[in-house]
Design a protein around this motif. Structure first.
Motif, PDB file in Angstrom:
ATOM      1  N   GLY A  40      46.417 -32.418  42.510  1.00 23.98           N
ATOM      2  CA  GLY A  40      47.755 -31.529  42.761  1.00 23.98           C
ATOM      3  C   GLY A  40      48.553 -32.323  43.849  1.00 23.98           C
ATOM      4  O   GLY A  40      48.057 -33.764  44.154  1.00 23.98           O
ATOM      5  N   SER A  41      49.860 -32.253  44.291  1.00 26.28           N
ATOM      6  CA  SER A  41      50.948 -33.152  45.238  1.00 26.28           C
ATOM      7  C   SER A  41      50.268 -32.873  46.769  1.00 26.28           C
ATOM      8  O   SER A  41      49.914 -31.868  47.169  1.00 26.28           O
ATOM      9  N   THR A  42      49.813 -33.830  47.400  1.00 30.45           N
ATOM     10  CA  THR A  42      49.904 -34.458  49.059  1.00 30.45           C
ATOM     11  C   THR A  42      49.171 -34.217  49.578  1.00 30.45           C
ATOM     12  O   THR A  42      48.420 -33.212  49.741  1.00 30.45           O
ATOM     13  N   VAL A  43      47.574 -33.646  48.557  1.00 26.84           N
ATOM     14  CA  VAL A  43      46.413 -33.707  48.794  1.00 26.84           C
ATOM     15  C   VAL A  43      45.450 -34.686  49.952  1.00 26.84           C
ATOM     16  O   VAL A  43      46.091 -35.629  50.495  1.00 26.84           O
ATOM     17  N   ALA A  44      44.945 -33.815  50.921  1.00 28.77           N
ATOM     18  CA  ALA A  44      44.488 -34.560  51.923  1.00 28.77           C
ATOM     19  C   ALA A  44      42.577 -34.503  51.452  1.00 28.77           C
ATOM     20  O   ALA A  44      42.193 -33.562  51.905  1.00 28.77           O
ATOM     21  N   VAL A  45      41.780 -36.102  50.967  1.00 27.04           N
ATOM     22  CA  VAL A  45      40.634 -35.825  50.766  1.00 27.04           C
ATOM     23  C   VAL A  45      39.880 -36.939  51.998  1.00 27.04           C
ATOM     24  O   VAL A  45      40.633 -37.939  51.979  1.00 27.04           O
ATOM     25  N   VAL A 100      45.839 -29.860  48.996  1.00 25.51           N
ATOM     26  CA  VAL A 100      44.856 -29.228  49.502  1.00 25.51           C
ATOM     27  C   VAL A 100      43.858 -30.197  50.713  1.00 25.51           C
ATOM     28  O   VAL A 100      44.502 -31.635  50.407  1.00 25.51           O
ATOM     29  N   MET A 101      43.415 -29.386  51.958  1.00 22.87           N
ATOM     30  CA  MET A 101      42.327 -30.178  52.771  1.00 22.87           C
ATOM     31  C   MET A 101      41.221 -30.307  52.417  1.00 22.87           C
ATOM     32  O   MET A 101      40.837 -29.086  52.852  1.00 22.87           O
ATOM     33  N   LEU A 102      40.759 -31.684  52.770  1.00 17.31           N
ATOM     34  CA  LEU A 102      38.626 -31.090  51.763  1.00 17.31           C
ATOM     35  C   LEU A 102      38.439 -32.538  53.059  1.00 17.31           C
ATOM     36  O   LEU A 102      38.548 -33.582  52.831  1.00 17.31           O
ATOM     37  N   GLU A 106      32.969  -8.962  28.339  1.00 19.07           N
ATOM     38  CA  GLU A 106      33.149 -10.111  27.660  1.00 19.07           C
ATOM     39  C   GLU A 106      34.578 -10.533  27.916  1.00 19.07           C
ATOM     40  O   GLU A 106      34.396 -11.990  26.583  1.00 19.07           O
ATOM     41  N   ALA A 107      34.873  -9.590  26.398  1.00 20.20           N
ATOM     42  CA  ALA A 107      36.684  -9.481  25.977  1.00 20.20           C
ATOM     43  C   ALA A 107      37.333 -10.445  26.728  1.00 20.20           C
ATOM     44  O   ALA A 107      38.419 -11.455  26.559  1.00 20.20           O
ATOM     45  N   GLN A 108      37.287  -9.665  28.592  1.00 20.83           N
ATOM     46  CA  GLN A 108      38.218 -11.256  29.046  1.00 20.83           C
ATOM     47  C   GLN A 108      37.632 -12.308  29.837  1.00 20.83           C
ATOM     48  O   GLN A 108      38.861 -13.203  29.802  1.00 20.83           O
ATOM     49  N   PHE A 109      36.369 -12.867  29.290  1.00 22.27           N
ATOM     50  CA  PHE A 109      36.479 -14.160  29.598  1.00 22.27           C
ATOM     51  C   PHE A 109      35.531 -15.057  28.006  1.00 22.27           C
ATOM     52  O   PHE A 109      35.711 -14.342  27.507  1.00 22.27           O
ATOM     53  N   SER A 110      35.843 -16.455  28.435  1.00 20.33           N
ATOM     54  CA  SER A 110      35.699 -17.449  26.834  1.00 20.33           C
ATOM     55  C   SER A 110      34.846 -17.483  27.791  1.00 20.33           C
ATOM     56  O   SER A 110      33.770 -17.843  28.157  1.00 20.33           O
ATOM     57  N   PRO A 111      33.760 -18.282  25.452  1.00 19.89           N
ATOM     58  CA  PRO A 111      32.092 -18.331  25.781  1.00 19.89           C
ATOM     59  C   PRO A 111      31.751 -19.304  25.830  1.00 19.89           C
ATOM     60  O   PRO A 111      30.400 -19.927  26.259  1.00 19.89           O
ATOM     61  N   HIS A 112      32.743 -20.200  26.487  1.00 19.92           N
ATOM     62  CA  HIS A 112      33.265 -22.025  25.934  1.00 19.92           C
ATOM     63  C   HIS A 112      32.733 -22.365  26.910  1.00 19.92           C
ATOM     64  O   HIS A 112      32.780 -21.944  28.303  1.00 19.92           O
ATOM     65  N   HIS A 113      32.069 -23.751  26.822  1.00 17.05           N
ATOM     66  CA  HIS A 113      31.681 -24.813  27.938  1.00 17.05           C
ATOM     67  C   HIS A 113      32.243 -25.226  27.946  1.00 17.05           C
ATOM     68  O   HIS A 113      34.024 -25.865  27.212  1.00 17.05           O
ATOM     69  N   GLY A 114      33.082 -26.130  29.622  1.00 13.73           N
ATOM     70  CA  GLY A 114      34.065 -27.201  29.603  1.00 13.73           C
ATOM     71  C   GLY A 114      34.928 -26.340  30.851  1.00 13.73           C
ATOM     72  O   GLY A 114      35.590 -27.212  30.919  1.00 13.73           O
ATOM     73  N   PHE A 115      34.987 -25.880  31.344  1.00 19.42           N
ATOM     74  CA  PHE A 115      35.563 -24.694  32.261  1.00 19.42           C
ATOM     75  C   PHE A 115      35.440 -25.923  33.809  1.00 19.42           C
ATOM     76  O   PHE A 115      34.496 -26.030  33.715  1.00 19.42           O
ATOM     77  N   TYR A 116      36.617 -26.397  34.669  1.00 21.75           N
ATOM     78  CA  TYR A 116      36.292 -27.197  35.599  1.00 21.75           C
ATOM     79  C   TYR A 116      36.447 -25.694  37.106  1.00 21.75           C
ATOM     80  O   TYR A 116      37.429 -25.254  36.386  1.00 21.75           O
ATOM     81  N   SER A 117      35.871 -26.304  38.160  1.00 23.73           N
ATOM     82  CA  SER A 117      35.846 -25.782  39.602  1.00 23.73           C
ATOM     83  C   SER A 117      37.307 -25.791  40.041  1.00 23.73           C
ATOM     84  O   SER A 117      37.919 -27.080  40.054  1.00 23.73           O
ATOM     85  N   GLU A 118      37.898 -25.113  40.209  1.00 20.10           N
ATOM     86  CA  GLU A 118      39.571 -24.990  41.087  1.00 20.10           C
ATOM     87  C   GLU A 118      39.427 -24.519  42.588  1.00 20.10           C
ATOM     88  O   GLU A 118      38.723 -23.936  43.261  1.00 20.10           O
ATOM     89  N   ILE A 119      39.843 -24.909  43.088  1.00 17.29           N
ATOM     90  CA  ILE A 119      40.726 -25.116  44.732  1.00 17.29           C
ATOM     91  C   ILE A 119      41.647 -24.894  44.796  1.00 17.29           C
ATOM     92  O   ILE A 119      42.969 -26.165  44.127  1.00 17.29           O
ATOM     93  N   GLY A 120      42.391 -23.869  45.288  1.00 14.06           N
ATOM     94  CA  GLY A 120      44.305 -23.146  44.925  1.00 14.06           C
ATOM     95  C   GLY A 120      44.806 -24.057  46.121  1.00 14.06           C
ATOM     96  O   GLY A 120      44.180 -24.438  46.903  1.00 14.06           O
ATOM     97  N   HIS A 121      46.403 -23.941  45.720  1.00 17.84           N
ATOM     98  CA  HIS A 121      46.912 -24.391  46.708  1.00 17.84           C
ATOM     99  C   HIS A 121      47.135 -24.115  48.160  1.00 17.84           C
ATOM    100  O   HIS A 121      46.002 -22.440  48.259  1.00 17.84           O
ATOM    101  N   HIS A 122      46.818 -25.299  49.083  1.00 15.84           N
ATOM    102  CA  HIS A 122      47.067 -24.794  50.418  1.00 15.84           C
ATOM    103  C   HIS A 122      45.736 -24.192  50.455  1.00 15.84           C
ATOM    104  O   HIS A 122      45.906 -23.662  51.631  1.00 15.84           O
ATOM    105  N   SER A 123      44.384 -24.913  50.394  1.00  8.39           N
ATOM    106  CA  SER A 123      43.069 -24.118  50.512  1.00  8.39           C
ATOM    107  C   SER A 123      42.611 -25.277  51.336  1.00  8.39           C
ATOM    108  O   SER A 123      43.690 -26.893  51.117  1.00  8.39           O
ATOM    109  N   VAL A 124      41.880 -24.670  52.337  1.00  5.05           N
ATOM    110  CA  VAL A 124      41.479 -25.376  53.736  1.00  5.05           C
ATOM    111  C   VAL A 124      39.567 -25.610  53.305  1.00  5.05           C
ATOM    112  O   VAL A 124      38.810 -24.297  53.607  1.00  5.05           O
ATOM    113  N   VAL A 125      38.810 -26.675  53.088  1.00  2.77           N
ATOM    114  CA  VAL A 125      37.749 -27.052  52.560  1.00  2.77           C
ATOM    115  C   VAL A 125      37.119 -27.865  54.331  1.00  2.77           C
ATOM    116  O   VAL A 125      37.909 -29.013  54.078  1.00  2.77           O
TER     117      VAL A 125
END
Length: 728
Positions: free
Chosen positions: A117-122, A137-139, A213-232
């Protein structure tokens, strides 16, 4: 044996999703849903590529490094890019979080097929593959960030072609897995409770799984996520993570297969030395200092600290576990366990509980099978160095005195004290102990847990009052048990076909119960005696508190509505006292719960979100249900039909409630004052004045002063109601 595979360097960053699992032939089908391409990304210019190469950057295909028109190539240094990488808007700024100041951009990092996203520090991310990074996000200083194509983010689901053995299960309430449930993001204590019960209802169990199980997709290919304004920062391994916004992670050893909920209003922090695997973490949680958690759900605003171990367990909202070990347990909201040598295993604990140092609840390892179960009502308090045997069950607000309890227990008396009498080898049960001897601690519970409830959205009514439908129903059961015990003890002196009726007659008379031990049946699975202590005092107190409970509900109603409305409600209410069930800290009439379960079986409830909507609807009318229960309780206790309750009856009831409230306050103040009058409490101080300086003055006690103000408010409300009743 591990197998290392060689592939062409030009392929690095591509073919994340196996061809058999592609959606519409698009490797980025789900990635583009997670990171919508609405930022007007473009290819790099020739000049920008030159600057990037000059700054010691590398890509196996610069055409697949996409940027916006707000791209600053000077802020990408000493980094490598593989596969499709999209970089959001950049600014010539640095980000500052708690004195960590990092220039925006990407530095000294290896990035594989990820979006920013915008204005990240990695900075110094040695390996990042298949991640979506939010804005600002700061990593910093992270060894490894990776995602598998079948990532489930802690949910107990299977992806296409997964084998059942790969499913995450929480093996709750016992160690044999017979009550296991499949965790999911948004799972509440009530969900877990319902799912872990009803094990012989196969259709209901099947529907529970379908709803999840109805709440989730059984498909492959979802990416991991780090949300806005998080710091790791300063973290070793992060894999298959879905992290919300404003989270703060520092010095962590490992985060794997997790959903970490976080928001600006309720941000989550995870600190040094933690290792968290296969779990769901709620909003506003704090996890610090060497915590180990595997196969778990940590509900919102809860804490794990100081080397705590939480395995195969569900911990309810507003709870704290530190230092100790909790295994295979389902724990409702407002649980406290913070001593290094306490241990909880194979238990259902219904909240507002406290585990003392040395308490060992579980893992006796002295039976022919895996451990059984402990079921404890809310307010459970096993004292110092208590050891209990499975299977055992305890009524609400049971306090257990230090000791080894070598036999199974079934304690049916709420607010009681359970102890071993060592010299006679007898078990002593003292009902209503808290009301008789420690009103301060008892009544402090309500305000204490209310103040600790940090939920931002309180759409589910968690009952914290010590007097509520569940505890009142238990008091009715206890009255019956006391009557039976007294009647059986004295039946040899009188001819009576009904020991209970005899016991009730004796308890309501002026006869003193002296010279005989009142013995209980079916409390302990042993041959030793179980003695009922102070039965008459407990019998009187139970009745008084039931009447007070009913009166307070009526007073609360009359504070805002006229007597005519109360009489109309009474005429419409059933006079039969309802059974209530504690589902995750929420008290629900059993008839409503049975309707929900029937609706789930009949496919009228299609998802757990639908079930939650039902929970919330119950919360909206809970106080009305509680009022109806209170009226029915009073009718049963007094034997007077509510239809005949006239003004004089209500006036007498309300005046009695005022006397009880004053008595409660006197007991609160008196039980705390004992600590100031005890010479052994005073002997470690040079003077009474020094003691006050160290522990505080009694007259400055916050809780007592709050209760004093509450009493005055109650007196004013009662006075107003009594005046109105006199006018009518």
């Amino acid at each position: 044996m591990s197998k290392i595979i060689k592939e062409k360097l030009t392929d690095l960053g591509y073919r994340f999703v196996p061809e058999a699992y592609l959606q519409n032939g698009d490797e980025y089908y789900f990635r583009n849903q997670q990171f919508p391409d609405d930022r007007k990304f473009r290819n790099l210019t020739t000049e920008e590529i030159k600057i990037l190469v000059r700054n010691d950057n590398y890509s196996n295909n610069w055409n697949h490094v996409l940027v916006t028109d707000k791209f600053l190539p000077e802020q990408i240094q000493h980094s490598k890019f593989y596969g499709l990488v999209r970089i959001g808007d950049m600014e010539d700024v640095y980000l500052d979080f708690r004195d960590l100041r990092l220039p925006c951009g990407i530095y000294n990092s290896t990035i594989i097929s990820s979006d920013f996203g915008s204005t990240v520090a990695v900075h110094n991310v040695r390996y990042m593959a298949h991640f979506i990074i939010g804005e600002e996000v700061m990593l910093a200083n992270i060894s490894e960030m990776e995602t598998s194509n079948s990532a489930k983010f802690g949910n107990g689901i299977l992806k296409t072609d997964d084998v059942e053995e790969r499913r995450i299960r929480l093996e709750l309430c016992n160690e044999n897995g017979g009550r296991s449930v499949f965790p999911f993001d948004g799972m509440q204590a009530g969900d877990v409770y319902l799912w872990s019960r009803h094990r012989n209802d196969y259709e209901l169990q099947r529907r529970f799984q379908e709803m999840m199980e109805a709440q989730f997709s059984p498909h492959h290919g979802f990416y991991s996520e780090i949300g806005h304004h998080s710091v790791v920062k300063n973290t070793h391994t992060i894999k298959d993570i879905k992290m919300g916004s404003h989270a703060y992670v520092k010095g962590v050893n490992k985060l794997k297969n997790l959903t970490i909920n976080s928001s600006a209003e309720s941000y989550t922090q995870i600190g040094e030395g933690c290792e968290l695997v296969n779990g769901i973490i709620g909003y506003g949680c704090r996890i610090f200092y060497g915590v180990k958690a595997v196969r778990f759900i940590l509900s919102s605003n809860s804490q794990l600290k100081y080397g705590a171990r939480l395995i195969n367990s569900f911990l309810g909202d507003n709870s704290t576990i530190s230092c100790c070990e909790v295994l295979n347990s389902l724990i409702f909201p407002a649980h406290e366990q913070h001593h290094n040598n306490s241990f909880l295993c194979a238990a259902l604990v219904k909240g507002q509980s406290n585990m003392a140092a040395g308490a060992t609840v579980g893992s006796n390892h002295n039976s022919r099978a895996a451990d059984g179960e402990i079921i404890a009502g809310r307010g459970f308090w096993p004292g110092l160095c208590v050891s209990l045997k499975h299977n055992s069950r305890f009524a609400s607000y049971t306090l257990i005195v230090k000791g080894d309890f070598l036999h199974e227990l079934n304690v049916r008396f709420p607010f009681c004290l359970v102890s071993n009498e060592a010299d006679t080898n007898r078990l002593i049960v003292l009902p209503a102990y808290w009301f008789l001897y420690n009103m301060y601690a008892m009544m402090r519970n309500t305000s204490k847990f209310q103040s600790r409830d940090k939920r931002k959205f309180k759409n589910q009514y968690i009952e914290y009052d010590v007097l509520a439908p569940d505890t009142v129903n238990e008091m009715f059961d206890a009255l019956l048990e006391i009557e039976k015990a007294v009647g059986k003890t004295y039946s040899n002196d009188r001819t009576s076909a009904d020991p209970q009726a005899l016991g009730k007659e004796i308890l309501l008379s002026d006869q003193q119960l002296t010279g005989k031990d009142i013995l209980l049946d079916n409390v302990e699975f042993s041959r030793r005696k179980v003695v009922l202590a102070k039965p008459k005092e407990a019998y009187v107190i139970y009745g008084r508190m039931i009447r007070y409970y009913a009166a307070t509900q009526i007073i609360s109603f009359l504070e805002s509505k006229p007597l005519a409305d109360l009489q109309t409600l009474i005429s419409s209410f059933s006079t039969s006292r309802s059974a209530f069930e504690n589902i995750g800290g929420q008290l629900v009439p059993k008839t409503k719960l049975d309707t929900l379960l029937a609706d789930i079986r009949d496919n009228k409830i299609l998802s757990w979100k639908d079930a939650h909507a039902r929970y919330h609807a119950w919360s909206d009318v809970y106080l009305e249900d509680k009022l109806q229960h209170a009226i029915a309780s009073l009718a049963e206790l007094s034997g007077v039909n509510p239809i005949s309750w006239d003004k004089q009856y209500l006036k007498q009831l309300i005046e009695e409630a005022l006397d009880t409230r004053r008595w409660i306050f006197d007991e609160i103040e008196g039980s705390r004052a004992k600590d100031y009058q005890n010479p052994f409490k005073q002997m470690v101080y040079d003077s009474y004045e020094e003691m006050e300086e160290v522990v505080g003055r009694l007259e400055d006690n916050d809780f007592i002063n709050k209760e004093r103000k509450g009493l005055k408010v109650f007196e004013c409300a009662v006075k107003k109601i009594l005046e109105e009743l006199s006018i009518i």
